[in-house]
Design a protein around this motif. Sequence first.
Motif, mmCIF file in Angstrom:
data_model
loop_
_atom_site.group_PDB
_atom_site.id
_atom_site.type_symbol
_atom_site.label_atom_id
_atom_site.label_comp_id
_atom_site.label_asym_id
_atom_site.label_seq_id
_atom_site.Cartn_x
_atom_site.Cartn_y
_atom_site.Cartn_z
ATOM 1 N N ALA A 160 -38.509 98.322 68.090
ATOM 2 C CA ALA A 160 -38.324 99.291 66.998
ATOM 3 C C ALA A 160 -39.264 99.216 65.879
ATOM 4 O O ALA A 160 -39.557 100.230 65.625
ATOM 5 N N PHE A 161 -40.005 98.142 65.864
ATOM 6 C CA PHE A 161 -40.626 97.795 64.840
ATOM 7 C C PHE A 161 -42.273 97.275 65.168
ATOM 8 O O PHE A 161 -42.181 96.709 66.016
ATOM 9 N N THR A 162 -43.194 97.453 64.290
ATOM 10 C CA THR A 162 -44.405 97.067 64.530
ATOM 11 C C THR A 162 -44.439 95.416 63.958
ATOM 12 O O THR A 162 -43.408 94.976 63.272
ATOM 13 N N LYS A 163 -45.460 94.836 64.575
ATOM 14 C CA LYS A 163 -45.286 93.238 63.922
ATOM 15 C C LYS A 163 -45.500 93.350 62.367
ATOM 16 O O LYS A 163 -44.980 92.440 61.556
ATOM 17 N N GLU A 164 -46.304 94.286 61.955
ATOM 18 C CA GLU A 164 -46.463 94.427 60.467
ATOM 19 C C GLU A 164 -45.240 94.525 59.665
ATOM 20 O O GLU A 164 -44.855 93.902 58.715
ATOM 21 N N ALA A 165 -44.450 95.535 60.227
ATOM 22 C CA ALA A 165 -43.169 95.756 59.483
ATOM 23 C C ALA A 165 -42.153 94.627 59.597
ATOM 24 O O ALA A 165 -41.709 94.347 58.571
ATOM 25 N N MET A 166 -42.104 94.115 60.574
ATOM 26 C CA MET A 166 -41.180 92.767 60.901
ATOM 27 C C MET A 166 -41.573 91.805 59.798
ATOM 28 O O MET A 166 -40.929 91.241 59.206
ATOM 29 N N SER A 167 -42.977 91.596 59.955
ATOM 30 C CA SER A 167 -43.559 90.572 59.256
ATOM 31 C C SER A 167 -43.101 90.657 57.691
ATOM 32 O O SER A 167 -42.887 89.921 57.073
ATOM 33 N N GLN A 168 -43.342 91.913 57.368
ATOM 34 C CA GLN A 168 -43.133 92.347 55.761
ATOM 35 C C GLN A 168 -41.732 92.316 55.427
ATOM 36 O O GLN A 168 -41.317 91.504 54.359
ATOM 37 N N ALA A 169 -40.540 92.607 56.287
ATOM 38 C CA ALA A 169 -39.331 92.278 56.164
ATOM 39 C C ALA A 169 -39.139 90.861 56.185
ATOM 40 O O ALA A 169 -38.070 90.470 55.165
ATOM 41 N N LEU A 170 -39.637 90.080 56.668
ATOM 42 C CA LEU A 170 -39.234 88.614 57.010
ATOM 43 C C LEU A 170 -40.162 87.895 56.031
ATOM 44 O O LEU A 170 -39.845 86.317 55.673
ATOM 45 N N GLY A 171 -41.161 88.227 55.367
ATOM 46 C CA GLY A 171 -41.921 87.557 54.535
ATOM 47 C C GLY A 171 -42.846 86.417 55.314
ATOM 48 O O GLY A 171 -43.444 85.628 54.607
ATOM 49 N N ARG A 172 -42.978 86.581 56.698
ATOM 50 C CA ARG A 172 -43.609 85.808 57.441
ATOM 51 C C ARG A 172 -44.148 86.440 58.758
ATOM 52 O O ARG A 172 -43.358 87.418 59.180
#
Length: 101
Positions: free
Chosen positions: A67-79
């Motif tokens: 559902a999400f891009t790597k960027e969106a997931m990384s932003q949500a998780l802070g890593r």
Amino acid sequence: MENNQKALNLLGLSLRAGALTMGEGLVLKAIQQQKVMLVLVAADASQATRDKFSAKGDFYHVPVITAFTKEAMSQALGRPRTIVGITNAGFARRLIALLKT
């Protein structure tokens, strides 16, 4: 778009609650041990990676959502993250509900 943002917020919350398994190897192992209720794979992960997790998810009856891009997931998780497994049934159900609408 609204639900996607809610889902990303929930992803961050599940990390803080300790309800995530992260990283390709750990998530694969958790799928095999039936410890994850949901797997999120970044939409821009390689085709081979998406196929591998789809196959594992099908075999072990674990929903796999792209559902999400790597960027969106990384932003949500802070890593930086490409693959996460949700280990809490409540979080998994809520994410599935948000992402299917």
